[in-house]
Design an enzyme around this catalytic site. Structure first.
Site, PDB file in Angstrom:
ATOM      1  N   GLY A  10       0.800  -1.236   0.000  1.00 48.09           N
ATOM      2  CA  GLY A  10       0.000   0.000   0.000  1.00 48.09           C
ATOM      3  C   GLY A  10       0.824   1.274   0.000  1.00 48.09           C
ATOM      4  O   GLY A  10       0.303   2.354  -0.262  1.00 48.09           O
ATOM      5  N   ILE A  14       0.332   2.744  -6.767  1.00 47.23           N
ATOM      6  CA  ILE A  14      -1.121   2.561  -6.868  1.00 47.23           C
ATOM      7  C   ILE A  14      -1.739   2.586  -5.462  1.00 47.23           C
ATOM      8  O   ILE A  14      -2.797   3.179  -5.242  1.00 47.23           O
ATOM      9  CB  ILE A  14      -1.458   1.250  -7.615  1.00 47.23           C
ATOM     10  CG1 ILE A  14      -0.945   1.336  -9.061  1.00 47.23           C
ATOM     11  CG2 ILE A  14      -2.956   0.965  -7.580  1.00 47.23           C
ATOM     12  CD1 ILE A  14      -1.029   0.045  -9.860  1.00 47.23           C
ATOM     13  N   GLY A  15      -1.045   1.961  -4.503  1.00 44.28           N
ATOM     14  CA  GLY A  15      -1.546   1.898  -3.127  1.00 44.28           C
ATOM     15  C   GLY A  15      -1.783   3.276  -2.542  1.00 44.28           C
ATOM     16  O   GLY A  15      -2.801   3.533  -1.878  1.00 44.28           O
ATOM     17  N   LEU A  78      -1.388  -5.768  -3.592  1.00 44.72           N
ATOM     18  CA  LEU A  78      -0.563  -5.003  -4.537  1.00 44.72           C
ATOM     19  C   LEU A  78       0.926  -5.308  -4.381  1.00 44.72           C
ATOM     20  O   LEU A  78       1.705  -5.028  -5.290  1.00 44.72           O
ATOM     21  CB  LEU A  78      -0.755  -3.495  -4.307  1.00 44.72           C
ATOM     22  CG  LEU A  78      -2.157  -2.900  -4.419  1.00 44.72           C
ATOM     23  CD1 LEU A  78      -2.126  -1.414  -4.030  1.00 44.72           C
ATOM     24  CD2 LEU A  78      -2.694  -3.036  -5.837  1.00 44.72           C
ATOM     25  N   GLU A  81       7.245  -7.286  -6.759  1.00 48.91           N
ATOM     26  CA  GLU A  81       8.403  -6.795  -7.506  1.00 48.91           C
ATOM     27  C   GLU A  81       7.906  -6.622  -8.937  1.00 48.91           C
ATOM     28  O   GLU A  81       7.245  -7.525  -9.473  1.00 48.91           O
ATOM     29  CB  GLU A  81       9.529  -7.829  -7.466  1.00 48.91           C
ATOM     30  CG  GLU A  81      10.077  -8.084  -6.070  1.00 48.91           C
ATOM     31  CD  GLU A  81      11.131  -7.036  -5.666  1.00 48.91           C
ATOM     32  OE1 GLU A  81      11.392  -6.102  -6.452  1.00 48.91           O
ATOM     33  OE2 GLU A  81      11.677  -7.172  -4.554  1.00 48.91           O
ATOM     34  N   TYR A 184       8.621 -12.020 -14.621  1.00 54.91           N
ATOM     35  CA  TYR A 184       7.572 -11.217 -13.986  1.00 54.91           C
ATOM     36  C   TYR A 184       6.183 -11.700 -14.411  1.00 54.91           C
ATOM     37  O   TYR A 184       5.300 -11.907 -13.573  1.00 54.91           O
ATOM     38  CB  TYR A 184       7.756  -9.735 -14.366  1.00 54.91           C
ATOM     39  CG  TYR A 184       6.602  -8.851 -13.952  1.00 54.91           C
ATOM     40  CD1 TYR A 184       6.376  -8.542 -12.612  1.00 54.91           C
ATOM     41  CD2 TYR A 184       5.723  -8.331 -14.915  1.00 54.91           C
ATOM     42  CE1 TYR A 184       5.305  -7.728 -12.241  1.00 54.91           C
ATOM     43  CE2 TYR A 184       4.662  -7.515 -14.547  1.00 54.91           C
ATOM     44  CZ  TYR A 184       4.453  -7.220 -13.210  1.00 54.91           C
ATOM     45  OH  TYR A 184       3.392  -6.422 -12.840  1.00 54.91           O
ATOM     46  N   LYS A 188       3.048 -13.237 -12.191  1.00 56.57           N
ATOM     47  CA  LYS A 188       1.692 -12.660 -12.126  1.00 56.57           C
ATOM     48  C   LYS A 188       0.655 -13.720 -12.513  1.00 56.57           C
ATOM     49  O   LYS A 188      -0.425 -13.793 -11.926  1.00 56.57           O
ATOM     50  CB  LYS A 188       1.561 -11.431 -13.031  1.00 56.57           C
ATOM     51  CG  LYS A 188       2.433 -10.240 -12.676  1.00 56.57           C
ATOM     52  CD  LYS A 188       2.375  -9.828 -11.218  1.00 56.57           C
ATOM     53  CE  LYS A 188       1.222  -8.946 -10.828  1.00 56.57           C
ATOM     54  NZ  LYS A 188       1.340  -8.467  -9.408  1.00 56.57           N
ATOM     55  N   ASN A 213      -0.414  -0.419 -18.679  1.00 53.67           N
ATOM     56  CA  ASN A 213       0.661   0.457 -18.164  1.00 53.67           C
ATOM     57  C   ASN A 213       0.046   1.598 -17.363  1.00 53.67           C
ATOM     58  O   ASN A 213      -0.557   2.497 -17.953  1.00 53.67           O
ATOM     59  CB  ASN A 213       1.456   1.065 -19.325  1.00 53.67           C
ATOM     60  CG  ASN A 213       2.431   0.085 -19.914  1.00 53.67           C
ATOM     61  OD1 ASN A 213       2.064  -1.036 -20.265  1.00 53.67           O
ATOM     62  ND2 ASN A 213       3.676   0.485 -20.010  1.00 53.67           N
TER      63      ASN A 213
HETATM   64  N1  LIG Z   1       2.210   0.208 -12.246  1.00 57.72           N
HETATM   65  C1  LIG Z   1       1.876  -0.541 -13.301  1.00 57.72           C
HETATM   66  O1  LIG Z   1       2.002  -0.124 -14.462  1.00 57.72           O
HETATM   67  C2  LIG Z   1       1.305  -1.912 -13.097  1.00 57.72           C
HETATM   68  C3  LIG Z   1       0.849  -2.622 -14.225  1.00 57.72           C
HETATM   69  C4  LIG Z   1       0.344  -3.909 -14.059  1.00 57.72           C
HETATM   70  C5  LIG Z   1       0.277  -4.457 -12.785  1.00 57.72           C
HETATM   71  N2  LIG Z   1       0.741  -3.758 -11.706  1.00 57.72           N
HETATM   72  C6  LIG Z   1       0.686  -4.408 -10.395  1.00 57.72           C
HETATM   73  O2  LIG Z   1       0.104  -3.523  -9.451  1.00 57.72           O
HETATM   74  C7  LIG Z   1       0.702  -3.706  -8.170  1.00 57.72           C
HETATM   75  C8  LIG Z   1       1.167  -2.384  -7.591  1.00 57.72           C
HETATM   76  O3  LIG Z   1       2.061  -1.779  -8.506  1.00 57.72           O
HETATM   77  P1  LIG Z   1       2.711  -0.339  -8.248  1.00 57.72           P
HETATM   78  O4  LIG Z   1       2.894   0.283  -9.575  1.00 57.72           O
HETATM   79  O5  LIG Z   1       1.960   0.391  -7.195  1.00 57.72           O
HETATM   80  O6  LIG Z   1       4.149  -0.780  -7.736  1.00 57.72           O
HETATM   81  P2  LIG Z   1       5.095  -0.142  -6.601  1.00 57.72           P
HETATM   82  O7  LIG Z   1       6.431  -0.748  -6.802  1.00 57.72           O
HETATM   83  O8  LIG Z   1       4.971   1.341  -6.567  1.00 57.72           O
HETATM   84  O9  LIG Z   1       4.441  -0.711  -5.264  1.00 57.72           O
HETATM   85  C9  LIG Z   1       4.670  -2.013  -4.808  1.00 57.72           C
HETATM   86  C10 LIG Z   1       4.861  -1.970  -3.306  1.00 57.72           C
HETATM   87  O10 LIG Z   1       5.110  -3.310  -2.863  1.00 57.72           O
HETATM   88  C11 LIG Z   1       6.099  -3.257  -1.844  1.00 57.72           C
HETATM   89  N3  LIG Z   1       6.786  -4.548  -1.760  1.00 57.72           N
HETATM   90  C12 LIG Z   1       7.650  -5.110  -2.653  1.00 57.72           C
HETATM   91  N4  LIG Z   1       8.079  -6.292  -2.201  1.00 57.72           N
HETATM   92  C13 LIG Z   1       7.479  -6.506  -1.004  1.00 57.72           C
HETATM   93  C14 LIG Z   1       7.524  -7.552  -0.051  1.00 57.72           C
HETATM   94  N5  LIG Z   1       8.317  -8.629  -0.228  1.00 57.72           N
HETATM   95  N6  LIG Z   1       6.763  -7.442   1.056  1.00 57.72           N
HETATM   96  C15 LIG Z   1       5.972  -6.342   1.262  1.00 57.72           C
HETATM   97  N7  LIG Z   1       5.904  -5.317   0.406  1.00 57.72           N
HETATM   98  C16 LIG Z   1       6.644  -5.401  -0.720  1.00 57.72           C
HETATM   99  C17 LIG Z   1       7.040  -2.139  -2.265  1.00 57.72           C
HETATM  100  O11 LIG Z   1       7.774  -1.615  -1.163  1.00 57.72           O
HETATM  101  C18 LIG Z   1       6.079  -1.126  -2.881  1.00 57.72           C
HETATM  102  O12 LIG Z   1       5.694  -0.142  -1.923  1.00 57.72           O
HETATM  103  C19 LIG Z   1       1.816  -4.738  -8.367  1.00 57.72           C
HETATM  104  O13 LIG Z   1       1.323  -5.998  -7.976  1.00 57.72           O
HETATM  105  C20 LIG Z   1       2.068  -4.729  -9.863  1.00 57.72           C
HETATM  106  O14 LIG Z   1       2.528  -5.999 -10.316  1.00 57.72           O
HETATM  107  C21 LIG Z   1       1.249  -2.497 -11.839  1.00 57.72           C
END
Ligand SMILES: NC(=O)c1ccc[n+]([C@@H]2O[C@H](COP(=O)([O-])OP(=O)(O)OC[C@H]3O[C@@H](n4cnc5c(N)ncnc54)[C@H](O)[C@@H]3O)[C@@H](O)[C@H]2O)c1
Ligand SMILES: [Zn+2]
Length: 373
Positions: A10, A14-15, A78, A81, A184, A188, A213
């Site tokens: 979070g 996105i969180g 959410l 990696e 990756y 997923k 994206n």
């Molecule tokens: N941003 C995009 O374009 C996009 C696209 C498709 C899917 N997603 C998915 O949406 C989700 C959120 O993406 P985002 O863009 O906010 O990414 P982000 O990297 O900003 O946020 C991910 C958060 O997860 C935390 N994290 C990582 N490993 C961890 C662990 N082992 N334990 C606890 N926390 C951990 C990180 O510290 C980070 O705050 C992800 O699952 C990602 O795969 C994102």
């Protein structure tokens, strides 16, 4: 009455937007579990909003996950990696957090499943791999990844495996064949499968959202491994040229983060979304060349936009979401145009401190690992 929600990851991009929205709604008690990984949070800090209960913990550790789930009815998963290229060689790290982390979360939920009203998983368009195409002669085609030989010869577009005609991209649909083509993407896809099986076994309401994206204010400007628009922003703000892979005509479906947050709220609240998978995008492709040009302009930058003809093994050619299912069955409609979204992103980037540009270091790491040609 307030509803208690756990948002894993979070503190991320996105969180943070989801927390703002839930906070404004006023009816949510918000729990966040996040390990604040260095790549996303370089100073290891997070400005925790006052109304949030924070577990600074790893999703792979059972005990804090168990504690964070106390009294929780809604879960948005959410934590992950997220770098496609990096996942090719940091395999244990990606599989560890994304798959084992999901396993821990689900196992802990199984112990309290009677109170869970909804689990929402943030999945990715990456599960489609190359996606859906059409051959004017042969009909629908789901091509495999492009060969190294084709890429080395700058043959960027997919050709029909039957008749060699250049294929036309079509929006990906949720129930078409999947072909995850990076570590990756595999993680997923495995997250999706774990959740689907788990939800069936324990009768837990769950929804999978496949984001395209995502972009917007708050994207990590210092993480060179993910988020093409934040990466370009940092290049532009440093006055450096923006390098574009292939011929720059590869298309992506760029979706504004507020639209993504709205899709999560719909999934949490709509019983009709249970057990379903939904694409979340805009339904329209934009070339990487065009997005770089618009961003440069909106940021008031003077960067050269250079098509380099380089490529990364495992990159897909185009990605566009079909929204038919999410419009009809989730009630999701994106409301932010690319022009509006990039205006908001640029205003935010311009208000931030200019980050050190680590793009070239990332690129030489990719070359050294042999995944960039
Ligand atoms: N941003 C995009 O374009 C996009 C696209 C498709 C899917 N997603 C998915 O949406 C989700 C959120 O993406 P985002 O863009 O906010 O990414 P982000 O990297 O900003 O946020 C991910 C958060 O997860 C935390 N994290 C990582 N490993 C961890 C662990 N082992 N334990 C606890 N926390 C951990 C990180 O510290 C980070 O705050 C992800 O699952 C990602 O795969 C994102
Ligand atoms: Zn054909």
């Amino acid at each position: 009455m307030t509803k208690k929600i756990l948002i894993t990851g979070g503190a991320g991009f996105i969180g943070t937007h989801l927390i703002n929205k839930l906070t404004n709604m006023g009816s949510w008690e918000i729990i966040v579990l996040d390990s604040l990984i260095d790549q996303v949070h370089p100073n290891g800090l997070w400005q925790k909003p006052d109304n949030v209960t924070f577990f600074h913990a790893d999703i792979r550790d059972q005990e804090p996950v168990r504690q964070a789930l106390t009294g929780v009815e809604y879960v948005v998963h959410l934590a992950a990696e997220t770098g496609v290229g990096q996942s090719a060689y940091e395999i244990a790290r990606y599989v560890g957090t994304n798959e084992y982390g999901t396993a821990v979360l689900l196992e802990e939920i199984s112990k309290i499943n009677q109170q869970i009203k909804s689990v929402v998983l943030a999945s990715s368009r990456a599960v489609y791999g190359e996606g859906r195409y059409y051959c004017n002669v042969c009909g629908p085609v789901f091509p495999l990844g492009r060969s190294l030989k084709a890429l080395n010869n700058a043959q960027w577009d997919h050709l029909c495996p039957e008749c060699d005609t250049v294929l036309t991209v079509q929006p990906s649909m949720e129930h078409q064949p999947l072909s995850p083509s990076s570590v990756y993407a595999i993680t997923k896809h495995n997250q999706e499968q774990l959740l689907t099986l788990f939800a069936d076994t324990f009768n837990v309401p769950s929804t999978i959202l496949r984001f395209q994206n995502v972009y917007g204010p708050g994207q990590s400007l210092s993480n060179p491994y993910t988020g093409i628009l934040s990466l370009f922003s940092t290049r532009i703000k440093n006055g450096n040229p923006v390098f574009i892979y292939e011929d720059g005509l590869e298309q992506r479906d760029f979706v504004y983060v507020e639209d993504v947050v709205n899709s999560i709220l719909l999934a949490l609240s709509k019983p009709s979304s249970r057990g379903e998978i939904f694409n979340i995008g805009t339904g329209e492709g934009t070339t990487v060349m065009d997005i770089a040009k618009i961003l440069n302009e909106k940021l008031g930058g003077t960067s050269d936009i250079q098509v380099t003809g380089q490529f990364r093994a495992g990159d897909i050619r185009h990605a566009i979401a079909s929204l038919t299912n999410s419009e009809n069955n989730l009630g999701y409609t994106p409301t932010t145009s690319i022009a509006e979204g990039l205006t908001k992103l640029s205003a935010w980037v311009n208000s931030q401190q200019v980050m050190t540009d680590t793009y070239l270091a990332m690129e030489s790491e990719m070359k050294q690992k042999g995944i960039m040609g």
